[in-house]
Design a protein around this motif. Structure first.
Motif, PDB file in Angstrom:
ATOM      1  N   SER A   1       0.761  -1.313  -0.168  1.00  0.00           N
ATOM      2  CA  SER A   1      -0.158   0.105   0.072  1.00  0.00           C
ATOM      3  C   SER A   1       0.862   1.470  -0.121  1.00  0.00           C
ATOM      4  O   SER A   1       0.618   2.288  -0.637  1.00  0.00           O
ATOM      5  N   VAL A   2       1.902   1.095   0.578  1.00  0.00           N
ATOM      6  CA  VAL A   2       2.869   2.276   0.683  1.00  0.00           C
ATOM      7  C   VAL A   2       3.469   2.495  -0.582  1.00  0.00           C
ATOM      8  O   VAL A   2       3.495   3.610  -1.216  1.00  0.00           O
ATOM      9  N   ILE A   3       3.956   1.416  -1.339  1.00  0.00           N
ATOM     10  CA  ILE A   3       4.555   1.650  -2.430  1.00  0.00           C
ATOM     11  C   ILE A   3       3.513   2.176  -3.593  1.00  0.00           C
ATOM     12  O   ILE A   3       3.869   3.052  -4.274  1.00  0.00           O
ATOM     13  N   ASN A   4       2.339   1.581  -3.694  1.00  0.00           N
ATOM     14  CA  ASN A   4       1.321   1.765  -4.607  1.00  0.00           C
ATOM     15  C   ASN A   4       0.946   3.526  -4.334  1.00  0.00           C
ATOM     16  O   ASN A   4       0.798   4.070  -5.320  1.00  0.00           O
ATOM     17  N   GLY A   5       0.862   3.976  -3.317  1.00  0.00           N
ATOM     18  CA  GLY A   5       0.551   5.182  -2.860  1.00  0.00           C
ATOM     19  C   GLY A   5       1.553   6.090  -3.315  1.00  0.00           C
ATOM     20  O   GLY A   5       1.171   7.263  -4.038  1.00  0.00           O
ATOM     21  N   LEU A   6       2.774   5.917  -3.103  1.00  0.00           N
ATOM     22  CA  LEU A   6       3.733   6.724  -3.462  1.00  0.00           C
ATOM     23  C   LEU A   6       4.029   6.615  -4.894  1.00  0.00           C
ATOM     24  O   LEU A   6       4.390   7.884  -5.620  1.00  0.00           O
ATOM     25  N   VAL A   7       3.715   5.758  -5.715  1.00  0.00           N
ATOM     26  CA  VAL A   7       3.923   5.527  -7.076  1.00  0.00           C
ATOM     27  C   VAL A   7       2.690   6.433  -7.629  1.00  0.00           C
ATOM     28  O   VAL A   7       2.968   7.026  -8.743  1.00  0.00           O
ATOM     29  N   ALA A   8       1.755   6.404  -7.051  1.00  0.00           N
ATOM     30  CA  ALA A   8       0.603   7.150  -7.739  1.00  0.00           C
ATOM     31  C   ALA A   8       1.045   8.501  -7.781  1.00  0.00           C
ATOM     32  O   ALA A   8       0.499   9.405  -8.418  1.00  0.00           O
ATOM     33  N   LEU A   9       1.619   9.017  -6.701  1.00  0.00           N
ATOM     34  CA  LEU A   9       1.937  10.516  -6.510  1.00  0.00           C
ATOM     35  C   LEU A   9       2.965  10.932  -7.441  1.00  0.00           C
ATOM     36  O   LEU A   9       3.461  12.119  -7.776  1.00  0.00           O
ATOM     37  N   LEU A  10       3.852  10.034  -8.095  1.00  0.00           N
ATOM     38  CA  LEU A  10       4.758  10.487  -8.947  1.00  0.00           C
ATOM     39  C   LEU A  10       4.077  11.114 -10.260  1.00  0.00           C
ATOM     40  O   LEU A  10       4.992  11.875 -10.825  1.00  0.00           O
ATOM     41  N   VAL A  11       2.876  10.929 -10.411  1.00  0.00           N
ATOM     42  CA  VAL A  11       2.085  11.997 -11.535  1.00  0.00           C
ATOM     43  C   VAL A  11       1.172  12.917 -10.832  1.00  0.00           C
ATOM     44  O   VAL A  11       0.509  13.569 -11.461  1.00  0.00           O
ATOM     45  N   ASP A  12       1.483  13.227  -9.673  1.00  0.00           N
ATOM     46  CA  ASP A  12       0.622  14.429  -9.363  1.00  0.00           C
ATOM     47  C   ASP A  12       0.889  15.560  -9.793  1.00  0.00           C
ATOM     48  O   ASP A  12       2.052  15.936 -10.405  1.00  0.00           O
ATOM     49  N   LYS A  13      -0.376  16.613  -9.870  1.00  0.00           N
ATOM     50  CA  LYS A  13      -0.074  17.889 -10.630  1.00  0.00           C
ATOM     51  C   LYS A  13       1.033  18.801  -9.898  1.00  0.00           C
ATOM     52  O   LYS A  13       1.545  19.609 -10.630  1.00  0.00           O
ATOM     53  N   GLU A  14       1.331  18.531  -8.675  1.00  0.00           N
ATOM     54  CA  GLU A  14       2.180  19.386  -7.763  1.00  0.00           C
ATOM     55  C   GLU A  14       3.609  18.908  -7.897  1.00  0.00           C
ATOM     56  O   GLU A  14       3.781  17.660  -7.544  1.00  0.00           O
ATOM     57  N   SER A  15       4.585  19.685  -8.311  1.00  0.00           N
ATOM     58  CA  SER A  15       5.857  19.392  -8.309  1.00  0.00           C
ATOM     59  C   SER A  15       6.515  18.868  -7.019  1.00  0.00           C
ATOM     60  O   SER A  15       7.364  17.957  -6.918  1.00  0.00           O
TER      61      SER A  15
END
Length: 124
Positions: free
Chosen positions: A66-80
Protein backbone atom coordinates in the motif's frame (compact mmCIF):
# COMPACT_ATOMS: atom_id res chain seq x y z
CA UNK A 1 1.41 9.23 21.56
CA UNK A 2 1.42 7.90 18.00
CA UNK A 3 -2.28 7.03 18.26
CA UNK A 4 -3.07 10.59 19.30
CA UNK A 5 -1.10 11.99 16.36
CA UNK A 6 -2.65 9.49 13.94
CA UNK A 7 -6.06 10.55 15.21
CA UNK A 8 -5.31 14.04 13.89
CA UNK A 9 -5.24 12.76 10.30
CA UNK A 10 -9.00 13.35 10.16
CA UNK A 11 -8.82 16.94 11.41
CA UNK A 12 -10.57 19.47 9.18
CA UNK A 13 -7.54 21.80 9.30
CA UNK A 14 -4.92 20.82 6.72
CA UNK A 15 -2.12 22.32 8.84
CA UNK A 16 -3.01 19.94 11.67
CA UNK A 17 -2.97 16.95 9.29
CA UNK A 18 0.36 18.09 7.80
CA UNK A 19 2.01 18.59 11.18
CA UNK A 20 0.73 15.23 12.47
CA UNK A 21 2.17 13.47 9.41
CA UNK A 22 5.52 15.23 9.81
CA UNK A 23 5.68 14.42 13.51
CA UNK A 24 5.01 10.75 12.91
CA UNK A 25 7.67 10.67 10.23
CA UNK A 26 10.13 12.14 12.74
CA UNK A 27 9.16 9.63 15.40
CA UNK A 28 9.56 6.81 12.88
CA UNK A 29 6.94 4.47 14.28
CA UNK A 30 5.74 1.95 11.75
CA UNK A 31 2.71 0.29 13.30
CA UNK A 32 -0.08 -0.59 10.89
CA UNK A 33 -2.51 2.14 11.99
CA UNK A 34 0.11 4.86 11.45
CA UNK A 35 1.11 3.48 8.04
CA UNK A 36 -2.53 3.13 6.96
CA UNK A 37 -3.27 6.68 8.09
CA UNK A 38 -0.27 8.10 6.25
CA UNK A 39 -1.17 6.16 3.09
CA UNK A 40 -4.65 7.67 3.34
CA UNK A 41 -3.13 11.16 3.52
CA UNK A 42 -1.37 10.57 0.19
CA UNK A 43 -4.78 11.27 -1.39
CA UNK A 44 -5.47 14.41 0.67
CA UNK A 45 -6.77 17.40 -1.28
CA UNK A 46 -4.09 19.65 0.23
CA UNK A 47 -0.69 19.44 -1.46
CA UNK A 48 1.26 20.13 1.75
CA UNK A 49 -0.48 17.20 3.45
CA UNK A 50 0.31 14.87 0.52
CA UNK A 51 3.93 16.04 0.55
CA UNK A 52 4.30 15.58 4.30
CA UNK A 53 2.72 12.13 4.20
CA UNK A 54 5.10 11.06 1.41
CA UNK A 55 8.10 12.35 3.35
CA UNK A 56 6.93 10.66 6.54
CA UNK A 57 6.55 7.32 4.78
CA UNK A 58 10.03 7.70 3.34
CA UNK A 59 11.41 8.44 6.82
CA UNK A 60 9.64 5.45 8.33
CA UNK A 61 10.89 3.22 5.52
CA UNK A 62 8.11 0.67 5.54
CA UNK A 63 7.83 -0.90 2.10
CA UNK A 64 4.52 -2.71 2.11
CA UNK A 65 2.39 -2.77 -1.03
CA UNK A 66 0.00 0.00 0.00
CA UNK A 67 2.90 2.37 0.71
CA UNK A 68 4.64 1.63 -2.59
CA UNK A 69 1.41 1.91 -4.61
CA UNK A 70 0.46 5.16 -2.91
CA UNK A 71 3.87 6.73 -3.50
CA UNK A 72 4.03 5.55 -7.11
CA UNK A 73 0.62 7.14 -7.71
CA UNK A 74 2.03 10.47 -6.46
CA UNK A 75 4.78 10.40 -9.08
CA UNK A 76 2.21 11.83 -11.49
CA UNK A 77 0.69 14.36 -9.07
CA UNK A 78 0.00 17.77 -10.59
CA UNK A 79 2.16 19.46 -7.93
CA UNK A 80 5.92 19.30 -8.39
CA UNK A 81 6.66 19.29 -4.65
CA UNK A 82 4.48 16.23 -4.21
CA UNK A 83 6.18 14.43 -7.12
CA UNK A 84 9.60 15.32 -5.74
CA UNK A 85 8.84 14.12 -2.22
CA UNK A 86 7.26 10.91 -3.48
CA UNK A 87 10.40 10.20 -5.53
CA UNK A 88 12.62 10.89 -2.52
CA UNK A 89 10.49 8.66 -0.32
CA UNK A 90 10.72 5.80 -2.81
CA UNK A 91 14.48 6.29 -2.91
CA UNK A 92 14.64 6.12 0.89
CA UNK A 93 12.57 2.97 1.01
CA UNK A 94 14.76 1.37 -1.64
CA UNK A 95 12.10 -0.72 -3.31
CA UNK A 96 13.03 -1.74 -6.84
CA UNK A 97 9.71 -2.92 -8.23
CA UNK A 98 9.21 -2.35 -11.93
CA UNK A 99 6.48 0.24 -11.26
CA UNK A 100 8.84 2.19 -9.00
CA UNK A 101 11.72 2.15 -11.47
CA UNK A 102 9.47 3.05 -14.42
CA UNK A 103 7.85 5.91 -12.49
CA UNK A 104 11.19 7.32 -11.38
CA UNK A 105 12.72 7.02 -14.85
CA UNK A 106 9.73 8.91 -16.29
CA UNK A 107 10.41 11.74 -13.82
CA UNK A 108 13.88 12.23 -15.25
CA UNK A 109 12.12 14.16 -18.03
CA UNK A 110 9.93 16.23 -15.67
CA UNK A 111 9.77 19.96 -16.38
CA UNK A 112 10.74 20.75 -12.77
CA UNK A 113 14.42 20.55 -11.84
CA UNK A 114 13.78 19.49 -8.23
CA UNK A 115 11.62 16.59 -9.44
CA UNK A 116 14.29 15.46 -11.89
CA UNK A 117 16.92 15.71 -9.17
CA UNK A 118 14.87 13.73 -6.66
CA UNK A 119 14.18 11.03 -9.23
CA UNK A 120 17.85 10.78 -10.17
CA UNK A 121 18.86 10.54 -6.49
CA UNK A 122 16.20 7.91 -5.86
CA UNK A 123 17.49 5.81 -8.73
CA UNK A 124 20.94 5.96 -7.18
Amino acid sequence: MTNVLAGLFADKDSDVRRIAASALGSIGKSDKSVINGLVGLLADKDLSVRSSAASALGSIGKSDESVINGLVALLVDKESDVRSRAASALGSIGKSDESVINGLVALLADKDLSVRSSAASALG
